[in-house]
Scaffold this motif. Structure first.
Motif, PDB file in Angstrom:
ATOM      1  N   SER A  95      62.152  -8.623  -0.483  1.00  0.00           N
ATOM      2  CA  SER A  95      60.849  -9.050  -0.983  1.00  0.00           C
ATOM      3  C   SER A  95      59.782  -8.100  -0.455  1.00  0.00           C
ATOM      4  CB  SER A  95      60.549 -10.488  -0.577  1.00  0.00           C
ATOM      5  OG  SER A  95      60.587 -10.595   0.801  1.00  0.00           O
ATOM      6  N   LEU A  96      58.706  -8.066  -1.204  1.00  0.00           N
ATOM      7  CA  LEU A  96      57.633  -7.127  -0.879  1.00  0.00           C
ATOM      8  C   LEU A  96      56.356  -7.762  -1.413  1.00  0.00           C
ATOM      9  CD1 LEU A  96      57.073  -4.100   0.031  1.00  0.00           C
ATOM     10  CD2 LEU A  96      57.076  -3.569  -2.380  1.00  0.00           C
ATOM     11  N   ASN A  97      55.293  -7.624  -0.664  1.00  0.00           N
ATOM     12  CA  ASN A  97      54.012  -8.147  -1.161  1.00  0.00           C
ATOM     13  C   ASN A  97      52.899  -7.226  -0.695  1.00  0.00           C
ATOM     14  OD1 ASN A  97      52.052  -9.642  -2.276  1.00  0.00           O
ATOM     15  ND2 ASN A  97      52.457 -11.511  -1.120  1.00  0.00           N
ATOM     16  N   LYS A  98      52.470  -6.353  -1.595  1.00  0.00           N
ATOM     17  CA  LYS A  98      51.414  -5.401  -1.270  1.00  0.00           C
ATOM     18  C   LYS A  98      50.331  -5.542  -2.330  1.00  0.00           C
ATOM     19  CE  LYS A  98      52.815  -2.662   2.150  1.00  0.00           C
ATOM     20  NZ  LYS A  98      54.106  -2.013   2.119  1.00  0.00           N
ATOM     21  N   PRO A  99      49.077  -5.375  -1.928  1.00  0.00           N
ATOM     22  CA  PRO A  99      48.034  -5.439  -2.967  1.00  0.00           C
ATOM     23  C   PRO A  99      48.184  -4.290  -3.945  1.00  0.00           C
ATOM     24  CG  PRO A  99      47.122  -4.752  -0.867  1.00  0.00           C
ATOM     25  CD  PRO A  99      48.524  -5.155  -0.601  1.00  0.00           C
ATOM     26  N   TRP A 100      47.876  -4.565  -5.203  1.00  0.00           N
ATOM     27  CA  TRP A 100      48.005  -3.536  -6.235  1.00  0.00           C
ATOM     28  C   TRP A 100      46.613  -3.192  -6.744  1.00  0.00           C
ATOM     29  CZ3 TRP A 100      50.758  -4.382 -11.578  1.00  0.00           C
ATOM     30  CH2 TRP A 100      51.129  -3.136 -12.105  1.00  0.00           C
ATOM     31  N   PRO A 124      43.492  -5.026  -5.728  1.00  0.00           N
ATOM     32  CA  PRO A 124      43.057  -6.159  -4.925  1.00  0.00           C
ATOM     33  C   PRO A 124      41.881  -6.933  -5.536  1.00  0.00           C
ATOM     34  CG  PRO A 124      42.845  -4.083  -3.719  1.00  0.00           C
ATOM     35  CD  PRO A 124      43.495  -3.766  -5.000  1.00  0.00           C
ATOM     36  N   GLU A 125      40.899  -6.209  -6.092  1.00  0.00           N
ATOM     37  CA  GLU A 125      39.740  -6.947  -6.586  1.00  0.00           C
ATOM     38  C   GLU A 125      40.072  -7.805  -7.794  1.00  0.00           C
ATOM     39  OE1 GLU A 125      38.882  -2.665  -7.950  1.00  0.00           O
ATOM     40  OE2 GLU A 125      40.184  -3.682  -6.563  1.00  0.00           O
ATOM     41  N   MET A 126      41.249  -7.550  -8.396  1.00  0.00           N
ATOM     42  CA  MET A 126      41.645  -8.386  -9.527  1.00  0.00           C
ATOM     43  C   MET A 126      42.758  -9.336  -9.169  1.00  0.00           C
ATOM     44  SD  MET A 126      41.600  -5.808 -12.589  1.00  0.00           S
ATOM     45  CE  MET A 126      40.240  -4.706 -12.683  1.00  0.00           C
ATOM     46  N   ASN A 127      43.113  -9.371  -7.886  1.00  0.00           N
ATOM     47  CA  ASN A 127      44.161 -10.288  -7.478  1.00  0.00           C
ATOM     48  C   ASN A 127      45.522  -9.935  -8.041  1.00  0.00           C
ATOM     49  OD1 ASN A 127      43.861 -12.256  -5.658  1.00  0.00           O
ATOM     50  ND2 ASN A 127      42.569 -13.512  -6.988  1.00  0.00           N
ATOM     51  N   LEU A 128      45.747  -8.674  -8.324  1.00  0.00           N
ATOM     52  CA  LEU A 128      47.082  -8.274  -8.759  1.00  0.00           C
ATOM     53  C   LEU A 128      47.810  -7.716  -7.541  1.00  0.00           C
ATOM     54  CD1 LEU A 128      46.629  -6.455 -12.174  1.00  0.00           C
ATOM     55  CD2 LEU A 128      46.592  -8.864 -11.646  1.00  0.00           C
ATOM     56  N   ALA A 129      49.080  -8.091  -7.428  1.00  0.00           N
ATOM     57  CA  ALA A 129      49.818  -7.645  -6.254  1.00  0.00           C
ATOM     58  C   ALA A 129      51.135  -7.017  -6.677  1.00  0.00           C
ATOM     59  CB  ALA A 129      50.085  -8.823  -5.336  1.00  0.00           C
ATOM     60  N   SER A 180      65.402   1.707 -12.946  1.00  0.00           N
ATOM     61  CA  SER A 180      64.283   1.305 -12.089  1.00  0.00           C
ATOM     62  C   SER A 180      63.493   0.185 -12.721  1.00  0.00           C
ATOM     63  CB  SER A 180      63.323   2.475 -11.876  1.00  0.00           C
ATOM     64  OG  SER A 180      63.914   3.444 -11.133  1.00  0.00           O
ATOM     65  N   ALA A 181      63.190   0.372 -14.001  1.00  0.00           N
ATOM     66  CA  ALA A 181      62.356  -0.615 -14.682  1.00  0.00           C
ATOM     67  C   ALA A 181      63.062  -1.962 -14.727  1.00  0.00           C
ATOM     68  CB  ALA A 181      62.022  -0.132 -16.084  1.00  0.00           C
ATOM     69  N   LEU A 182      64.406  -1.943 -14.923  1.00  0.00           N
ATOM     70  CA  LEU A 182      65.143  -3.203 -15.000  1.00  0.00           C
ATOM     71  C   LEU A 182      65.092  -3.943 -13.677  1.00  0.00           C
ATOM     72  CD1 LEU A 182      68.167  -2.007 -17.077  1.00  0.00           C
ATOM     73  CD2 LEU A 182      66.716  -3.926 -17.662  1.00  0.00           C
ATOM     74  N   VAL A 183      65.300  -3.197 -12.570  1.00  0.00           N
ATOM     75  CA  VAL A 183      65.221  -3.852 -11.263  1.00  0.00           C
ATOM     76  C   VAL A 183      63.835  -4.450 -11.090  1.00  0.00           C
ATOM     77  CG1 VAL A 183      65.382  -3.507  -8.790  1.00  0.00           C
ATOM     78  CG2 VAL A 183      66.938  -2.315 -10.291  1.00  0.00           C
ATOM     79  N   GLY A 184      62.818  -3.711 -11.570  1.00  0.00           N
ATOM     80  CA  GLY A 184      61.453  -4.216 -11.482  1.00  0.00           C
ATOM     81  C   GLY A 184      61.287  -5.518 -12.254  1.00  0.00           C
ATOM     82  N   VAL A 185      61.805  -5.542 -13.486  1.00  0.00           N
ATOM     83  CA  VAL A 185      61.678  -6.753 -14.300  1.00  0.00           C
ATOM     84  C   VAL A 185      62.314  -7.938 -13.599  1.00  0.00           C
ATOM     85  CG1 VAL A 185      62.445  -7.869 -16.414  1.00  0.00           C
ATOM     86  CG2 VAL A 185      61.603  -5.563 -16.501  1.00  0.00           C
ATOM     87  N   PHE A 186      63.529  -7.711 -13.064  1.00  0.00           N
ATOM     88  CA  PHE A 186      64.283  -8.829 -12.526  1.00  0.00           C
ATOM     89  C   PHE A 186      63.777  -9.270 -11.160  1.00  0.00           C
ATOM     90  CE2 PHE A 186      67.858  -7.092 -15.305  1.00  0.00           C
ATOM     91  CZ  PHE A 186      67.536  -7.951 -16.328  1.00  0.00           C
ATOM     92  N   SER A 187      62.856  -8.527 -10.549  1.00  0.00           N
ATOM     93  CA  SER A 187      62.398  -8.962  -9.233  1.00  0.00           C
ATOM     94  C   SER A 187      60.899  -9.176  -9.160  1.00  0.00           C
ATOM     95  CB  SER A 187      62.844  -7.952  -8.171  1.00  0.00           C
ATOM     96  OG  SER A 187      62.300  -6.692  -8.477  1.00  0.00           O
ATOM     97  N   ALA A 188      60.146  -8.830 -10.211  1.00  0.00           N
ATOM     98  CA  ALA A 188      58.687  -8.933 -10.109  1.00  0.00           C
ATOM     99  C   ALA A 188      58.254 -10.390 -10.039  1.00  0.00           C
ATOM    100  CB  ALA A 188      58.047  -8.262 -11.314  1.00  0.00           C
ATOM    101  N   LYS A 189      57.269 -10.642  -9.200  1.00  0.00           N
ATOM    102  CA  LYS A 189      56.746 -12.004  -9.067  1.00  0.00           C
ATOM    103  C   LYS A 189      55.287 -12.084  -9.491  1.00  0.00           C
ATOM    104  CE  LYS A 189      59.923 -14.688  -7.710  1.00  0.00           C
ATOM    105  NZ  LYS A 189      60.239 -15.935  -8.331  1.00  0.00           N
ATOM    106  N   ALA A 204      47.600 -13.898 -10.564  1.00  0.00           N
ATOM    107  CA  ALA A 204      48.689 -13.385 -11.387  1.00  0.00           C
ATOM    108  C   ALA A 204      50.026 -13.693 -10.740  1.00  0.00           C
ATOM    109  CB  ALA A 204      48.526 -11.890 -11.596  1.00  0.00           C
ATOM    110  N   ASP A 205      49.992 -14.474  -9.680  1.00  0.00           N
ATOM    111  CA  ASP A 205      51.218 -14.796  -8.952  1.00  0.00           C
ATOM    112  C   ASP A 205      52.005 -15.849  -9.725  1.00  0.00           C
ATOM    113  OD1 ASP A 205      52.003 -14.865  -5.620  1.00  0.00           O
ATOM    114  OD2 ASP A 205      52.952 -16.202  -7.056  1.00  0.00           O
TER     115      ASP A 205
END
Lengths: 459, 485
Positions: free
Chosen positions: B59-64, B66-71, B118-127, B187-188
């Motif tokens: 798991s990973l949680n970093k701001p993307w 921040p001012e829009m609350n996307l992480a 890469s994109a598939l791993v992203g799809v299957f793990s994005a929160k 967006a969580d």
């Protein structure tokens, strides 16, 4: 403030350079002048203030836009190769006019007084009329310049009329705190607001004030088409934002429906019009109309975010447009038909076989214009959708989304042609400077697609 | 914190393969294979740790923004874990399967395959919903360009149709996501679930159909399937494998991860309609598959039918249906890649994909026919193969939900056996002809690839519990969430 002085002086210098024996010096000198202007822009960084009797306002936001405008101009002028290929070319004049036009654009993004806005728009527009007809012996170019001039002059008249009405209603040319409807003045205020918006929307090619766009884009030399579609649009949208978010913010109930209808019209006319175009420049002209619609979406949302969205959108749009027109310039000079460069879509047929680099640049530019993720264009669209969502205008967003789906169809026409197996092109020569510019625009598009906050965090 | 490594390693592999492997197919292929295998190894380590309770690793949680609350928020549960495993296992197999033919600009091909990974791993793990959307779209772009660049004129038409269809669906989904985001101010995904719960029913209906449209086109689900047979048939095999084996699973995953939790009331309300659509597609796809002459088109329709059953399983709303759908996603991914690989081998050797012109391959290529049989039985859902577990569970779940539809869906097993066995009989048995007489058997890397796929088919069939246990807590959690509403 300093770039205005710098560009005016260097513009004059460039004109005199035209008298020198060695015409080759004009191109590097002009690029150097633009770089100097870019450097002087940052003198006022973190030193906000007013100039010319408070008629110009300088702050970090406006400096960012100056930098965007000047850098775009440098990138576009990089393709000129000193206009050596132009018949009867007067490179010194073109470069001088470009520098003067930037003065106008800079005034448009930092005005505090409507007189300055008018001056800025006029300086930029007159320069664009001339540059559209730069290729003197080309009948299409002349026609385009005349059309642009007549319609533009008319739009300017409307703009000026609107400003006069606005002055009559409020007694000031300064933009600042919002004005409100009420009392005897409201009728003149409405007229002033409407006419000023019409004048400015003409410049950014929003429908239904778009009729000049396809012809002018097609007739003008490609390099100036690129210039027109990026610099004028960026400056025009910032000017629109400045007027709508300050003085007219109190009239939002009045103009939002007008803007919403214009968004819908621009998106429909732009995207549906582009579908059947065979000429790449006309396709880009309609695409420019539709992008005006997308950027107007940002104005419908709350004003805190709108400027950031407009800035981001204009940067990604500028990068992609420079790539697309750049590829057109590089490829079309290889194929001359009836003494003219060939600029139809099928020029790109088989480009991938012939020159993978150019094809990649073109494809990434088209993906970005279509708003596919991994490119900056996606975030540009995302930000304006989000802005519009904050005002609850979901019917406009659904419209915009449907039109984006249509957009994919026509943006992929050049892509599909470039991937085709057959080619009518022979080997294409790219000069190193053009290659460098392509690298910047393409890399910039991808980087902004993955790390949008680089730009978004500026303000 | 390994999840970003698992995403970045294939990307790095793509870059190296692009730069170093220019005009050298074997080098670029080996680099790509190495990249995907390193990613697989890192993933296996992380997955074992994850199952042992160390969930931090994935798991990973970093701001993307921040001012829009996307992480940049990634985390995995059992369902995600299995699907990431599927993509990590299939991508090396897809790369291996390309070894026989010369591809022009092969370095680009392998780079695009790795970007898809890469994109598939992203799809299957994005929160984060927009992160999910970002990867969801990004996975399509490389697959589309593979189909465009290495296909023929027909495939460029078909894949363009696919591209427009899927982007259209995704854009509609984007509106729904932006709407939810503007309501919930976040967006969580986990936080949005509680926002979605209290949406009025009218809004939920609109959201649900927007989500369903996007995912139904991606899977594809009847009646949004019209892009699929052409795209699968005409695309070059690596693209077909990616589309059928992996990208279609993004649709089912999207149903589980987005459509069910973010419009829960409407998902329950419309479940019978969706199951109805799915069952129509299931039967319709199976019947059309029986009449096909082209091997690839037959597998394409069978794939369409299987996807229908998975959608029905997801919407059955009980643990068997959901678990069955998850398991069947894995099984179908492996089987589809295997079947398309066999089709590719047959085409390379005989130059034909037409059932009527083939026959008698079992005499000249016995090893191929054995592997083909195993993979095919998996697809037919014979007990002790991977297809059986998923289909059995889904049908059981479907019976509990709606008996009539369950009975109709059950017919698909019979129909599946009909078209699959016909495929086998027409290619492998019968008289040899001039096309099939001098076919050489599979060997080397081809044999290895087929052996791995067949091994997976049998292993997954014999020990399904290993995988089912992984996804069980996640499935139960989802059903508990839905039961609350």
């Amino acid at each position: 403030m300093y770039p205005i002085i710098s560009l005016s002086v260097t513009g004059l210098l460039t004109l005199f350079l035209g008298f020198s024996e060695n015409k080759k010096i004009v191109f590097p000198a002009s690029i150097a002048f633009l770089l100097i202007a870019l450097a002087t822009a940052f003198i006022d960084w973190n030193a906000p203030g007013f100039y010319f009797n408070d008629m110009l306002q300088v702050n970090n936001t406006s400096i960012v836009f100056w930098a965007i405008l000047i850098i775009s101009a440098i990138l576009i002028m990089g393709f000129s190769e000193g206009f050596e290929r132009f018949e009867f070319a007067q490179p010194a004049e073109y470069f001088a006019i470009v520098q003067f036009s930037l003065v106008g654009a800079i005034m448009m993004v930092s005005f505090k007084n409507l007189i300055m806005l008018f001056l800025g728009i006029e300086i930029l527009s007159v320069a664009m009329y001339v540059l559209t007809g730069a290729d003197k012996r080309n009948i299409r170019g002349n026609e385009a310049a005349l059309k642009y001039f007549l319609m533009g002059a008319f739009a300017t008249g409307i703009l000026l009329f609107g400003m006069a009405m606005f002055y009559g209603a409020t007694g000031t040319f300064n933009i600042g705190s919002g004005v409100f409807i009420g009392g005897d003045n409201s009728f003149f205020l409405w007229i002033g607001c409407t006419f000023m918006l019409i004048g400015m929307l003409f410049k950014v090619a929003a429908a239904p004030f778009h009729l000049w766009t396809p012809d002018v884009y097609e007739g003008a030399p490609t390099i100036f088409t690129a210039y027109m579609s990026t610099i004028v649009k960026t400056a025009g949208f910032v000017a629109l934002f400045k007027v709508l978010s300050t003085t007219f913010s109190g009239l939002q109930d009045f103009w939002w429906i007008m803007i919403a209808v214009l968004v819908t019209l621009s998106l429909m006319i732009g995207n549906i019009g582009a579908v059947s175009q065979n000429s790449f420049k006309r396709l880009m002209a309609y695409s420019s109309i539709s992008h005006a619609g997308f950027m107007l979406l940002a104005l419908l949302g709350d004003h805190e975010n709108a400027l950031g969205s407009i800035m981001f959108y204009s940067v990604v749009y500028t990068l992609a447009t420079i790539s697309a027109f750049g590829v057109l310039m590089v490829v079309s000079k290889e194929r001359i038909e009836k003494g003219r460069v060939y600029e139809q879509n099928d020029l790109f047929k088989g480009l991938a076989q012939n020159n993978g680099f150019l094809a990649t640049v073109l494809i990434i530019a088209m993906l970005s214009l279509a708003g596919i993720p991994l490119t900056g264009g996606f975030w540009g669209k995302f930000f304006v959708f989000r802005d519009a969502a904050s005002s609850g205008l979901f019917w406009v967003i659904i419209m915009a989304v449907l039109m984006s789906a249509i957009a994919i169809y026509y943006y992929f026409k050049p892509v599909l042609l470039s991937m085709s197996k057959k080619t009518s092109l022979e080997s294409i020569t790219i000069n190193p400077l053009a290659k460098f510019i392509f690298a910047i625009t393409t890399f910039g598009t991808i980087v902004l697609g993955i790390f949008p906050w680089i730009l978004r965090s500026l303000f | 914190m390994l999840i970003h490594l698992i995403i970045l390693i294939p990307l790095a592999g793509a870059l190296i393969s692009l730069l170093a492997g220019k005009n050298n197919q074997s080098l670029s292929k080996n680099i790509a294979l190495l990249g995907s295998l390193i990613s697989l190894v890192v993933f296996i380590y992380a997955a074992i740790q994850h199952q042992a309770g160390n969930t931090e690793l994935l798991s990973l949680n970093k701001p993307w923004l921040p001012e829009m609350n996307l992480a940049l928020k990634f985390s995995v549960d059992g369902i995600s874990l299995l699907l990431i495993a599927l993509s990590q296992v299939l991508i090396p197999l897809i790369i291996l399967s390309t070894s026989k033919i010369e591809y022009h600009k092969s370095h680009l091909l392998y780079a695009l395959i790795l970007v898809t990974q890469s994109a598939l791993v992203g799809v299957f793990s994005a929160k984060d919903i927009f992160l999910f959307y970002f990867f969801f779209e990004a996975a399509l772009v490389p697959a589309y360009f593979i189909a465009l660049n290495w296909g023929n004129k027909e495939s460029s038409k078909a894949s363009f149709k696919m591209f427009i269809y899927t982007i259209f669906g995704s854009l509609i989904m984007l509106v729904a996501l932006v709407f939810l985001y503007s309501k919930g101010q976040t967006a969580d995904m986990d936080a949005l679930i509680s926002t979605a719960e209290f949406m009025p029913s009218g809004v939920q209906r609109a959201l649900f159909w927007a989500f369903l449209l996007a995912f139904a086109i991606k899977m594809p689900l009847f009646p949004m399937h019209t892009w699929q047979p052409d795209a699968y048939t005409t695309s070059p095999t690596p693209a077909t494998m990616l589309l059928s084996g992996l990208l279609s699973k993004m649709g089912v995953y999207g149903l589980i991860r987005i459509a069910l939790p973010l419009s829960p009331w409407a998902a329950e309300h419309y479940s019978v309609i969706v199951i109805g659509m799915a069952v129509i597609g299931l039967i319709y796809g199976s019947i059309i598959a029986i009449k096909q002459d082209s091997i690839k088109r037959l597998i394409a329709y069978s794939s369409f039918a299987h996807m229908g059953l998975m959608a029905a399983g997801v919407f059955s709303g009980n643990i068997e249906g959901l678990q069955g759908a998850v398991f069947q996603m894995l099984a179908h991914g492996v089987n589809a890649v295997g079947l398309f690989f066999v089709a590719k081998i047959i085409f390379e050797r005989t130059g034909s994909r037409s059932l009527s012109s083939l026959g008698g391959l079992n005499k000249t290529a016995p090893a191929l026919s054995i592997f083909f049989m195993i993979i095919l039985l998996g697809s037919v859902a014979l007990p002790l193969t991977n297809g059986f577990v998923g289909e059995f569970l889904m049908l059981k779940g479907l019976f509990e939900k709606h008996q009539l539809l369950g009975i109709i869906a059950g017919l698909s097993i019979i129909l599946g056996a009909v078209y699959m066995l016909r495929l086998f009989q027409k290619t492998m048995f019968g008289e040899s002809n001039e096309l099939t007489e001098s076919v050489e058997d599979v060997s080397g890397i081809e044999k290895l690839t087929l052996a791995i796929i067949s091994g997976l088919v049998i292993l997954m069939g014999v020990f399904p519990n290993v995988l089912l246990k992984v996804s069980e807590p996640a499935s139960e959690a989802l059903l508990n969430l839905l039961a609350k509403i």
